[in-house]
Design a protein around this motif. Structure first.
Motif, PDB file in Angstrom:
ATOM      1  N   ASP A 226       0.923  -1.158  -0.020  1.00 20.17           N
ATOM      2  CA  ASP A 226       0.001  -0.060  -0.059  1.00 20.17           C
ATOM      3  C   ASP A 226       0.811   1.327   0.070  1.00 20.17           C
ATOM      4  O   ASP A 226       0.619   2.093  -0.712  1.00 20.17           O
ATOM      5  N   ALA A 227       1.983   1.297   0.977  1.00 20.01           N
ATOM      6  CA  ALA A 227       2.955   2.406   0.892  1.00 20.01           C
ATOM      7  C   ALA A 227       3.536   2.559  -0.485  1.00 20.01           C
ATOM      8  O   ALA A 227       3.527   3.950  -0.855  1.00 20.01           O
ATOM      9  N   ASP A 228       3.714   1.606  -1.086  1.00 17.32           N
ATOM     10  CA  ASP A 228       4.520   1.889  -2.347  1.00 17.32           C
ATOM     11  C   ASP A 228       3.511   2.368  -3.457  1.00 17.32           C
ATOM     12  O   ASP A 228       3.953   3.108  -4.224  1.00 17.32           O
ATOM     13  N   ALA A 229       2.378   1.625  -3.303  1.00 21.15           N
ATOM     14  CA  ALA A 229       1.504   2.055  -4.343  1.00 21.15           C
ATOM     15  C   ALA A 229       1.082   3.572  -4.066  1.00 21.15           C
ATOM     16  O   ALA A 229       0.827   4.349  -5.094  1.00 21.15           O
ATOM     17  N   THR A 230       1.005   3.960  -2.701  1.00 27.02           N
ATOM     18  CA  THR A 230       0.834   5.311  -2.443  1.00 27.02           C
ATOM     19  C   THR A 230       1.541   6.234  -3.002  1.00 27.02           C
ATOM     20  O   THR A 230       1.473   7.442  -3.599  1.00 27.02           O
ATOM     21  N   GLU A 231       2.949   5.885  -2.775  1.00 19.66           N
ATOM     22  CA  GLU A 231       4.070   6.782  -3.118  1.00 19.66           C
ATOM     23  C   GLU A 231       3.971   6.770  -4.863  1.00 19.66           C
ATOM     24  O   GLU A 231       4.253   7.955  -5.278  1.00 19.66           O
ATOM     25  N   LYS A 232       3.659   5.790  -5.321  1.00 25.78           N
ATOM     26  CA  LYS A 232       3.655   5.631  -6.846  1.00 25.78           C
ATOM     27  C   LYS A 232       2.565   6.501  -7.270  1.00 25.78           C
ATOM     28  O   LYS A 232       2.760   7.486  -8.114  1.00 25.78           O
ATOM     29  N   TYR A 233       1.679   6.455  -6.627  1.00 27.33           N
ATOM     30  CA  TYR A 233      -0.002   7.235  -6.775  1.00 27.33           C
ATOM     31  C   TYR A 233       0.677   8.668  -6.598  1.00 27.33           C
ATOM     32  O   TYR A 233       0.509   9.499  -7.500  1.00 27.33           O
ATOM     33  N   GLU A 234       1.305   9.127  -5.275  1.00 29.25           N
ATOM     34  CA  GLU A 234       1.797  10.382  -5.307  1.00 29.25           C
ATOM     35  C   GLU A 234       2.672  10.783  -6.312  1.00 29.25           C
ATOM     36  O   GLU A 234       2.583  12.024  -6.806  1.00 29.25           O
ATOM     37  N   GLU A 235       3.719  10.012  -6.691  1.00 28.64           N
ATOM     38  CA  GLU A 235       4.532  10.180  -7.749  1.00 28.64           C
ATOM     39  C   GLU A 235       3.819  10.615  -9.198  1.00 28.64           C
ATOM     40  O   GLU A 235       4.247  11.336  -9.961  1.00 28.64           O
ATOM     41  N   HIS A 236       2.996   9.787  -9.387  1.00 30.04           N
ATOM     42  CA  HIS A 236       1.974   9.755 -10.596  1.00 30.04           C
ATOM     43  C   HIS A 236       1.379  11.190 -10.596  1.00 30.04           C
ATOM     44  O   HIS A 236       1.328  11.751 -11.637  1.00 30.04           O
ATOM     45  N   ARG A 237       0.807  11.399  -9.275  1.00 24.60           N
ATOM     46  CA  ARG A 237       0.087  12.719  -9.220  1.00 24.60           C
ATOM     47  C   ARG A 237       0.942  13.960  -9.532  1.00 24.60           C
ATOM     48  O   ARG A 237       0.698  14.847 -10.191  1.00 24.60           O
ATOM     49  N   ARG A 238       2.018  13.569  -8.854  1.00 27.41           N
ATOM     50  CA  ARG A 238       3.037  14.540  -8.987  1.00 27.41           C
ATOM     51  C   ARG A 238       3.457  14.757 -10.484  1.00 27.41           C
ATOM     52  O   ARG A 238       3.593  16.015 -10.822  1.00 27.41           O
ATOM     53  N   GLU A 239       3.630  13.693 -11.070  1.00 26.68           N
ATOM     54  CA  GLU A 239       3.995  13.724 -12.422  1.00 26.68           C
ATOM     55  C   GLU A 239       2.869  14.270 -13.236  1.00 26.68           C
ATOM     56  O   GLU A 239       3.216  15.127 -13.989  1.00 26.68           O
ATOM     57  N   VAL A 240       1.720  14.080 -12.973  1.00 28.72           N
ATOM     58  CA  VAL A 240       0.693  14.588 -13.775  1.00 28.72           C
ATOM     59  C   VAL A 240       0.440  15.787 -13.430  1.00 28.72           C
ATOM     60  O   VAL A 240       0.320  16.647 -14.494  1.00 28.72           O
ATOM     61  N   ARG A 241       0.720  16.558 -12.347  1.00 27.58           N
ATOM     62  CA  ARG A 241       0.994  17.750 -12.030  1.00 27.58           C
ATOM     63  C   ARG A 241       1.789  18.466 -12.607  1.00 27.58           C
ATOM     64  O   ARG A 241       1.614  19.576 -13.164  1.00 27.58           O
ATOM     65  N   ARG A 242       3.118  17.818 -12.728  1.00 22.65           N
ATOM     66  CA  ARG A 242       4.091  18.350 -13.452  1.00 22.65           C
ATOM     67  C   ARG A 242       3.771  18.519 -14.815  1.00 22.65           C
ATOM     68  O   ARG A 242       4.012  19.475 -15.418  1.00 22.65           O
ATOM     69  N   GLN A 243       3.184  17.471 -15.364  1.00 32.43           N
ATOM     70  CA  GLN A 243       2.882  17.445 -16.644  1.00 32.43           C
ATOM     71  C   GLN A 243       1.669  18.768 -17.067  1.00 32.43           C
ATOM     72  O   GLN A 243       1.802  19.365 -17.885  1.00 32.43           O
ATOM     73  N   ARG A 244       0.759  18.838 -16.128  1.00 28.59           N
ATOM     74  CA  ARG A 244      -0.178  19.617 -16.389  1.00 28.59           C
ATOM     75  C   ARG A 244       0.180  21.181 -16.239  1.00 28.59           C
ATOM     76  O   ARG A 244      -0.083  21.879 -17.119  1.00 28.59           O
ATOM     77  N   ALA A 245       1.176  21.272 -15.214  1.00 25.08           N
ATOM     78  CA  ALA A 245       1.854  22.468 -15.040  1.00 25.08           C
ATOM     79  C   ALA A 245       2.560  22.824 -16.307  1.00 25.08           C
ATOM     80  O   ALA A 245       2.147  24.230 -16.821  1.00 25.08           O
ATOM     81  N   ALA A 246       3.328  21.964 -17.120  1.00 21.62           N
ATOM     82  CA  ALA A 246       3.995  22.189 -18.294  1.00 21.62           C
ATOM     83  C   ALA A 246       3.007  22.581 -19.206  1.00 21.62           C
ATOM     84  O   ALA A 246       3.116  23.651 -20.101  1.00 21.62           O
ATOM     85  N   ASP A 247       1.875  21.962 -19.575  1.00 22.07           N
ATOM     86  CA  ASP A 247       0.677  22.176 -20.406  1.00 22.07           C
ATOM     87  C   ASP A 247       0.409  23.737 -20.390  1.00 22.07           C
ATOM     88  O   ASP A 247       0.065  24.299 -21.281  1.00 22.07           O
ATOM     89  N   ASP A 248       0.125  24.112 -18.689  1.00 21.69           N
ATOM     90  CA  ASP A 248      -0.457  25.063 -18.461  1.00 21.69           C
ATOM     91  C   ASP A 248       0.618  26.467 -18.764  1.00 21.69           C
ATOM     92  O   ASP A 248       0.009  27.417 -19.420  1.00 21.69           O
ATOM     93  N   ASP A 249       1.524  26.067 -18.685  1.00 23.95           N
ATOM     94  CA  ASP A 249       2.939  27.083 -19.156  1.00 23.95           C
ATOM     95  C   ASP A 249       2.917  27.240 -20.495  1.00 23.95           C
ATOM     96  O   ASP A 249       3.047  28.374 -21.017  1.00 23.95           O
TER      97      ASP A 249
END
Lengths: 573, 110
Positions: free
Chosen positions: A541-564
Motif C-alpha cells: 500500500d505504501a509503495d502504491a501510494t508513493e507511486k500514486y503520489e509520484e504519478h500525481r506529482r508527475e501529472v501535476r508536473r505535466q499539467r503544469a507544463a501544459d499550462d505554461d
C-alpha cells in the motif's frame, strides 16, 4: 533417770522382715516370749537368730528342753545357714531336757540353770539366751505361781546383764495369744510373738504376729511367714524400696511398631502393662515381643512364667520371629518357670523379690499373674500382686503382666486379677468369630497419661513377626482374618480401578491439552502468516501510494507544463 | 541317830544325791525334808551326798540338773530318777525313796 537408761534399745535378729516389723529387732535386754504350736518354727527362729547374729559379732546360748543337741544340730543343718552355725564357736547348745521320769515334790528354782548359763555366756560373750521349751521343765512346778516367779527371775537376770532372753512356749490353739502352760507369762514379759499355722487349700501356711511389744512402735498385723531353705522370712514385713525412682516420661517400645504408634509412642518407662485374654489369644507372644524389644535396647529382662517352661517359650516366640535366646545367652535375660499350685502365694512373692534383688531387671514379665490365684496362702493373690507391682514400680521396673480370662465369661474381664486397677495400660486380647474362623482382636481399655485409640484391631501372627492391622466395619460387624483380607482385596481392586480411571482421564486431559497446544501453535503460525501478509500488504500500500503520489506529482508536473505552454502561446498570440 | 546329809563332790557311786544351791530357802527345806523322810523310812544310815551347784557348776552339765533342789538316784553308776523341788510333798518323796529302796536291792546291771 538418764535417757540412755530408759530408752528401748534393740538387738537385730537379722531375719528378713522381722527386724522391719519390730522396727529394728527385739529388746536387747529381758525376755521375749515366742508362743507357737507344733511345727510353727519356734526352734528354727531361735537357731536362725543365732546364725544371723554370729556374723555380726554376736552369739549366745541355746538351751533345749525338748530336743537333743544332736537333733538341734540336724535341724540347723537343713538350712543354708546351718553349716556355718554348727561350725561356729560363738554359740553353744545345752541339753536341758529333764529326765523322762522326772517328777516334783515341792517348788524348785532355776538357780542351777542360771549358774551354768552365766558361766557359758561369759566365755562365749554373746547376747542371746534361747530357752527352747522351758515349759517342759517348769510345768513340773506344783504351783503355777512358782513357775511364773522363775520366769520373772530369769527375765530380771537377763535384764541386768543386757541379754535378750528368747523363751519359746506352746500356744493354746483355742486362744491364740495364750500359752498352754505358764498361764500369765504373756502379761509378765514385754514382748510376745505368736507363730501359728493353718491349712489353706490343703497347704500349710505359717503366720506371724507381734501380740505385744511394749514401749515401741511395731507392726501388729498378722503376717504370712515362710520357712524354706533360707529359714524363716516375713516377706510382707519387708520395707518398701528405700528410694523409689522418679516418674519417667520416656517411652519404651512394646515390640510392635503399630502398637507403639497406637499408644502414642510406646509405654512409659516404669509403667505397668496388663495384657488380658482368653487362652490362645497370644498374650505370651505379646509378652515375648515386649521382652525382645527390651533386650534389643540393651536392657535386662526377668521373665517369670507360671504356665510354660523356658525353652518352650523361647521356641514358640522364635516361630513368630521373636528372638529371646540371644538375650538369655548374653546374660541379659532370665526366664524362670514356677508351678503356681506348688507353692504358697507368699513363697512366690519372696522368690520374685529375690530375683529382683539378684538379677536387677529393667523389665519384668509375669505370665500369667492370674496363676497366683491357684496358689494357697495366708494372703490372697490380689494383695500379693499389689505388693509385687509396688516393688517393681519403686525400682523403676517396666512391668508387663498377662492375665488369663475365661473365654466363656466376658465379665471376668473386669474382675480379673485385681491387676487391671493397678495397671497403667490395659490391653485386652480376644477372639472374634466371623465367617467360620477365629481371629485375634486387640483393644486398649486404658492407658494412663497417653492419648490412645479405642479402636479394635486385629493381631496378626506370622513367621515374619507380629503385627497389628486395622479392621473394617461391615454394619455391626468388624471384619477380620479372611473377611478382612477379602475386603482389603476389594478395596485394593476398587482402588486399582479408580486409579486406572484416573489415569485414563489424566491422559485424556493431557492429550486435549496437547491438542490445544498444537491448535494454539497452528493459530499462532497462521497469525504470524497473516501478520506477515498484512505487513506485506501494508508495504504494498505504501509503495502504491508513493507511486500514486509520484504519478500525481508527475501529472501535476505535466499539467503544469501544459499550462505554461498554453500561457506562453497566449502571450505570443 | 540320823546321820547328817554329807556334802561331797559327786562320785559315780550308787545312792541318793541332793543337788542344792547354797543356803537358798528351798535348799535348806529340801535338806530338812529329806532327813525327815529318811527317818520315817528307817533309813537313818542312808548316805546322801549333797552337791552345791554354786560351788561346783560343772556338776550341772554332768547331770543335766538345771532345777534345784533336785534329788537323784544313782544306781550302777547311772542316774535313774529325778525328784525336783524342796521335797515338801512328803508322799511323793516317800514314794521316790521306796522305789529307790526296791531298786537298791536289785544287783547292778552288768
Amino acid at each position: 533417770m538418764a535417757q540412755a537408761e530408759t530408752a528401748l534399745t534393740r538387738r537385730p535378729t537379722g531375719i528378713d522382715g522381722l527386724d522391719a516389723v519390730t522396727r529394728g529387732g527385739l529388746p536387747d535386754a529381758g525376755g521375749v516370749l515366742v508362743l507357737a504350736g507344733p511345727g510353727c518354727g519356734k526352734t528354727v527362729l531361735g537357731l536362725q537368730i543365732l546364725a544371723h547374729s554370729i556374723p555380726r559379732g554376736d552369739g549366745g546360748l541355746f538351751v533345749s528342753f525338748e530336743e537333743s543337741p544332736a537333733q538341734i544340730r540336724r535341724d540347723a543343718g537343713s538350712f543354708e545357714w546351718g553349716p556355718a552355725l554348727i561350725a561356729s564357736d560363738a554359740w553353744d547348745i545345752i541339753d536341758g531336757r529333764p529326765p523322762i521320769d522326772a517328777a516334783a515334790a515341792g517348788g524348785f528354782d532355776l538357780d542351777g540353770l542360771l549358774a551354768i548359763v552365766g558361766s557359758r555366756l561369759e566365755s562365749i560373750g554373746g547376747g542371746w539366751l534361747i530357752l527352747d521349751g522351758i515349759d517342759q521343765l517348769l510345768s513340773l512346778q506344783p504351783e503355777p505361781r512358782a513357775a511364773l516367779d522363775q520366769i520373772r527371775h530369769l527375765n530380771d537376770w537377763c535384764e541386768e546383764r543386757r541379754i535378750t532372753l528368747l523363751l519359746t512356749g506352746k500356744r493354746n490353739a483355742g486362744e491364740e495369744g495364750r500359752p498352754i502352760d505358764l498361764e500369765g507369762i504373756e502379761y509378765m514379759l514385754s514382748t510376745v510373738l505368736v507363730l501359728s499355722t493353718e491349712l489353706v487349700g490343703r497347704r500349710l501356711t505359717r503366720r506371724f504376729r507381734i501380740a505385744k511389744y511394749r514401749g515401741t512402735a511395731h507392726t501388729p498385723d498378722e503376717l504370712p511367714m515362710i520357712m524354706d531353705n533360707a529359714g524363716i522370712h516375713l516377706p510382707f514385713g519387708r520395707p518398701g524400696h528405700a528410694e523409689p525412682v522418679s516418674v519417667s516420661n520416656e517411652r519404651v517400645s512394646m515390640g510392635i511398631a503399630r502398637l507403639d504408634q497406637i499408644l502414642g509412642g510406646g509405654i512409659h518407662r516404669g509403667a505397668t502393662v496388663l495384657v488380658s485374654g482368653a487362652p490362645g489369644t497370644a498374650k505370651t507372644t505379646l509378652a515375648a515381643g515386649f521382652a525382645s524389644a527390651a533386650i534389643e535396647r540393651g536392657e535386662r529382662v526377668l521373665y517369670l512364667s507360671f504356665d510354660e517352661l523356658a525353652d518352650r517359650i523361647v521356641r514358640n516366640a522364635a516361630s513368630v520371629g521373636i528372638d529371646l535366646q540371644s538375650g538369655i545367652d548374653a546374660g541379659q535375660s532370665m526366664i524362670e518357670s514356677r508351678e503356681a499350685w506348688n507353692a504358697l502365694v507368699e513363697e512366690h512373692y519372696i522368690a520374685i523379690y529375690r530375683w529382683l534383688d539378684r538379677f536387677r531387671p529393667d523389665c519384668l514379665v509375669i505370665d500369667p499373674i492370674s496363676a497366683l490365684q491357684k496358689a494357697a496362702g495366708a494372703y490372697g493373690a490380689y494383695m500379693t500382686t499389689e505388693r509385687i507391682l509396688g516393688e517393681a514400680r519403686a525400682r523403676g521396673i517396666t512391668t508387663l503382666l498377662t492375665s488369663l480370662t475365661n473365654a466363656e465369661s466376658r465379665e471376668t474381664e473386669t474382675t480379673l486379677s485385681h491387676a487391671s486397677t493397678l495397671a497403667d495400660t490395659w490391653i485386652t486380647l480376644d477372639y472374634r468369630v466371623h465367617g467360620g474362623e477365629r481371629n485375634r482382636a486387640l483393644s486398649i481399655v486404658k492407658s494412663r497419661g497417653t492419648a490412645h485409640s479405642n479402636q479394635v484391631r486385629e493381631l496378626v501372627l506370622s513367621t515374619d513377626g507380629v503385627d497389628i492391622v486395622d479392621v473394617y466395619r461391615y454394619g455391626s460387624e468388624v471384619l477380620m482374618g479372611t473377611a478382612r483380607l477379602q475386603k482389603e482385596h476389594e478395596m485394593a481392586e476398587q482402588g486399582r480401578r479408580e486409579g486406572v480411571e484416573r489415569e485414563t482421564h489424566r491422559r485424556g486431559l493431557e492429550r486435549a491439552i496437547e491438542q490445544a497446544h498444537l491448535r494454539m501453535q497452528e493459530a499462532d503460525s497462521e497469525a504470524r502468516r497473516l501478520e506477515r501478509e498484512l505487513e506485506r500488504d501494508q508495504l504494498g500500500d505504501a509503495d502504491a501510494t508513493e507511486k500514486y503520489e509520484e504519478h500525481r506529482r508527475e501529472v501535476r508536473r505535466q499539467r503544469a507544463a501544459d499550462d505554461d505552454a498554453t500561457q506562453d502561446q497566449g502571450n505570443h498570440s | 541317830m540320823n546321820r547328817p546329809i554329807d556334802q561331797q563332790s559327786d562320785q559315780d557311786t550308787d545312792g541318793l544325791v541332793l543337788f542344792i544351791t547354797g543356803d537358798s530357802p528351798r535348799s535348806l527345806r529340801a535338806r530338812a525334808n529329806l532327813a525327815k523322810a529318811l527317818k520315817r523310812a528307817g533309813s537313818d544310815a542312808e548316805t546322801v551326798r549333797a552337791i552345791d551347784l554354786l560351788a561346783d557348776p560343772a556338776a550341772i552339765g554332768r547331770h543335766s540338773i538345771f532345777a534345784t533342789p533336785a534329788l537323784i538316784r544313782m544306781h550302777g553308776g547311772e542316774q535313774h530318777a529325778v525328784l525336783y523341788g524342796d521335797l515338801s510333798d512328803a508322799a511323793a518323796l516317800d514314794r521316790f525313796l521306796a522305789q529307790h529302796a526296791d531298786h537298791a536291792e536289785c544287783p547292778p546291771e552288768s
